[in-house]
Design a protein around this motif. Structure first.
Motif, short mmCIF file in Angstrom:
data_model
loop_
_atom_site.label_atom_id
_atom_site.label_comp_id
_atom_site.label_asym_id
_atom_site.label_seq_id
_atom_site.Cartn_x
_atom_site.Cartn_y
_atom_site.Cartn_z
N ALA A 1 0.66 -0.99 0.14
CA ALA A 1 -0.23 -0.14 0.21
C ALA A 1 1.07 1.53 0.04
N VAL A 2 0.18 1.89 -0.69
CA VAL A 2 0.84 3.87 -0.49
C VAL A 2 1.22 4.32 0.92
N GLY A 3 2.56 4.69 1.22
CA GLY A 3 3.12 4.87 2.35
C GLY A 3 3.53 4.16 3.03
N ALA A 4 3.08 2.81 2.86
CA ALA A 4 3.62 1.24 3.62
C ALA A 4 4.68 1.16 4.35
N PRO A 5 4.78 1.20 5.83
CA PRO A 5 6.21 0.46 6.53
C PRO A 5 6.31 -0.73 6.32
N ASN A 6 7.50 -0.98 7.08
CA ASN A 6 7.65 -2.41 7.37
C ASN A 6 7.77 -3.03 6.11
N VAL A 7 8.00 -3.22 5.14
CA VAL A 7 7.81 -3.68 4.45
C VAL A 7 8.44 -5.01 3.73
N THR A 8 8.08 -6.36 3.59
CA THR A 8 8.65 -7.56 3.74
C THR A 8 9.79 -7.47 2.70
N ARG A 9 10.73 -7.80 2.46
CA ARG A 9 11.74 -7.56 1.50
C ARG A 9 11.80 -8.66 0.48
N GLY A 10 11.34 -9.73 0.22
CA GLY A 10 11.27 -10.35 -0.25
C GLY A 10 9.49 -10.17 -0.58
N ALA A 11 8.87 -9.12 -0.81
CA ALA A 11 7.00 -8.83 -1.35
C ALA A 11 7.66 -8.13 -2.80
N PRO B 1 1.88 -17.56 5.03
CA PRO B 1 0.90 -17.20 5.69
C PRO B 1 -0.36 -16.73 6.02
N PRO B 2 -1.17 -15.83 5.67
CA PRO B 2 -2.15 -15.48 6.79
C PRO B 2 -2.48 -16.46 7.60
N THR B 3 -3.25 -15.36 9.05
CA THR B 3 -3.80 -16.06 9.89
C THR B 3 -5.09 -15.60 9.80
N LEU B 4 -6.46 -16.68 9.24
CA LEU B 4 -7.23 -16.56 8.83
C LEU B 4 -8.49 -17.16 9.82
N ASP C 1 -13.01 -11.48 11.05
CA ASP C 1 -12.47 -11.15 12.02
C ASP C 1 -10.94 -11.27 11.04
N ALA C 2 -10.55 -9.96 11.14
CA ALA C 2 -9.03 -9.20 10.73
C ALA C 2 -7.83 -11.02 10.77
N ALA C 3 -7.65 -10.77 9.21
CA ALA C 3 -5.89 -11.82 9.39
C ALA C 3 -4.69 -11.46 9.93
N ASP C 4 -4.07 -12.39 10.22
CA ASP C 4 -2.81 -11.35 10.88
C ASP C 4 -1.43 -12.05 10.11
N ASP C 5 -0.70 -11.34 9.84
CA ASP C 5 0.42 -11.93 8.75
C ASP C 5 1.82 -11.06 9.43
N ASP C 6 3.06 -11.83 9.21
CA ASP C 6 4.25 -10.73 9.41
C ASP C 6 4.87 -9.77 8.16
N GLY C 7 2.91 -10.23 6.95
CA GLY C 7 4.05 -8.98 6.79
C GLY C 7 3.25 -7.32 6.61
N PRO C 8 3.41 -6.19 6.70
CA PRO C 8 2.57 -5.00 6.64
C PRO C 8 1.49 -4.72 7.11
N ASP D 1 -1.84 -12.33 0.95
CA ASP D 1 -1.09 -11.72 1.56
C ASP D 1 0.04 -10.42 0.06
N GLY D 2 1.32 -10.29 0.93
CA GLY D 2 1.94 -9.25 -0.58
C GLY D 2 2.61 -10.34 -1.22
N VAL D 3 3.09 -11.54 -0.39
CA VAL D 3 3.74 -12.64 -1.68
C VAL D 3 3.52 -13.52 -2.51
N GLY D 4 2.07 -13.60 -1.88
CA GLY D 4 1.14 -14.36 -2.51
C GLY D 4 0.95 -15.23 -1.89
N ASN D 5 1.66 -15.83 -0.75
CA ASN D 5 0.46 -16.66 0.26
C ASN D 5 -0.84 -17.14 0.50
N VAL D 6 -1.43 -17.76 0.82
CA VAL D 6 -2.87 -17.60 0.51
C VAL D 6 -3.72 -18.44 2.28
N THR D 7 -4.55 -17.74 1.95
CA THR D 7 -5.10 -18.70 3.50
C THR D 7 -6.44 -18.50 3.11
#
Length: 292
Positions: free
Chosen positions: A44-54, A140-143, A173-180, A236-242
């Motif tokens: 997303a525009v202005g996103a912080p902490n973007v994963t380096r492999g995204a 992947p995200p946790t949903l 409920d919103a998903a949890d993920d290790d991305g921003p 998520d941003g790298v294509g992991n799907v839940t």
């Protein structure tokens, strides 16, 4: 012919497309021209902490890269820079996956570094920037499960929906993920129902909120004439799907009473549980016992 519903939910726009009844006529004043330009970008525009492999993903209007009149070349549709748009260009490979442009850098992004870019369109361009974090996306995200499904009957014609159709709301409920934040795209599918031969994508949204999510789509009366099932996918941003653990099944008009429908044998999506028949059988059995 499609009915388009747009509404603001939990801080993000939900845009859905639902098949309209064959006899439905959308007023000409409701027809909006398709803007041949990027719609959204991930991260997303202005996103912080973007994963380096995204990778960087840019969504375009339906059919954009297949349109011979547009003649869009993915390789020349995006530029990415280190720092800002005056910095050195980041080398990478761009390809079209359906209506999404995917840019993958030749090497992982540097940690704790700002990047900027431009995605090009025929009618407009899309400028974006983000800042990386330290790590990589490793899972992947946790949903969780879908919480509820409800509906509202539309009483008057509008550009969003025709009278007699239904707006179906689905909450989870919103998903949890290790991305921003803003890293996850939610996709809502109608997976079973009277008019469903295969799962139908009915809504998609990218949301930065961590609160309960609500997605909605417009359904014709025929589509909700009997119980339906929906499911949600988080990407998520790298294509992991839940996907939600189980499809959520309900009658959006009458209410919940048929949970076994989704596990029933295929081929009878409109059937209801045999409660009336069972009650009749018990009544006859009691009558026979009393006569004895």
């Amino acid at each position: 012919m499609f009915i388009v519903l747009s509404m603001l939910v939990s801080g993000a726009w939900v845009v859905t497309q639902s098949p309209a009844p064959a006899s439905a006529q959308i007023p000409e004043e409701c027809e909006e021209p398709v803007i041949r330009a990027p719609i959204e970008v991930t991260p997303a525009v202005g996103a912080p902490n973007v994963t380096r492999g995204a990778p960087i993903k840019v969504r375009y209007p339906e059919g954009y890269f297949e349109d011979p009149v547009i003649g869009a070349d993915p390789a020349t549709s995006i530029l990415v820079f280190l720092g800002d748009d005056t910095g050195p260009e980041v080398p990478g490979y761009a390809r079209a996956v359906g209506d999404t442009l995917v840019f993958t850098p030749d090497a992982p992004f540097e940690s704790m570094t700002r990047y900027a870019g431009i995605a090009f369109g025929i009618d407009a361009d899309f400028n974006f920037s983000f800042r990386t974090g330290f790590g990589f996306d490793i899972g992947p995200p946790t949903l969780g499960a879908i919480l509820n499904m409800s509906s509202t009957r539309i009483e008057e014609d509008s550009c969003d929906a025709l009278a007699g159709s239904y707006r179906v709301d689905v909450s989870f409920d919103a998903a949890d993920d290790d991305g921003p934040l803003g890293d996850i795209e939610y996709q809502l599918y109608l997976s079973r129902g009277p008019e469903v031969d295969a799962p139908q994508l009915r809504a998609r949204v990218r949301n930065q909120s961590t609160a309960e999510q609500i997605m909605a789509f417009i359904a014709s009366p025929e589509e909700v004439a009997s119980p339906i099932c929906v499911s949600v996918i988080a990407v998520d941003g790298v294509g992991n799907v839940t996907e939600t653990r189980d499809a959520f099944c309900d009658d959006p008009i009458q209410g919940s009473f048929f949970e076994p429908l989704c596990s029933a044998a295929p081929g009878a999506p409109g059937s209801r549980p045999g409660v009336p028949g069972a009650l009749a059988f018990l009544a006859v059995l009691l009558l026979v016992i009393r006569r004895r």
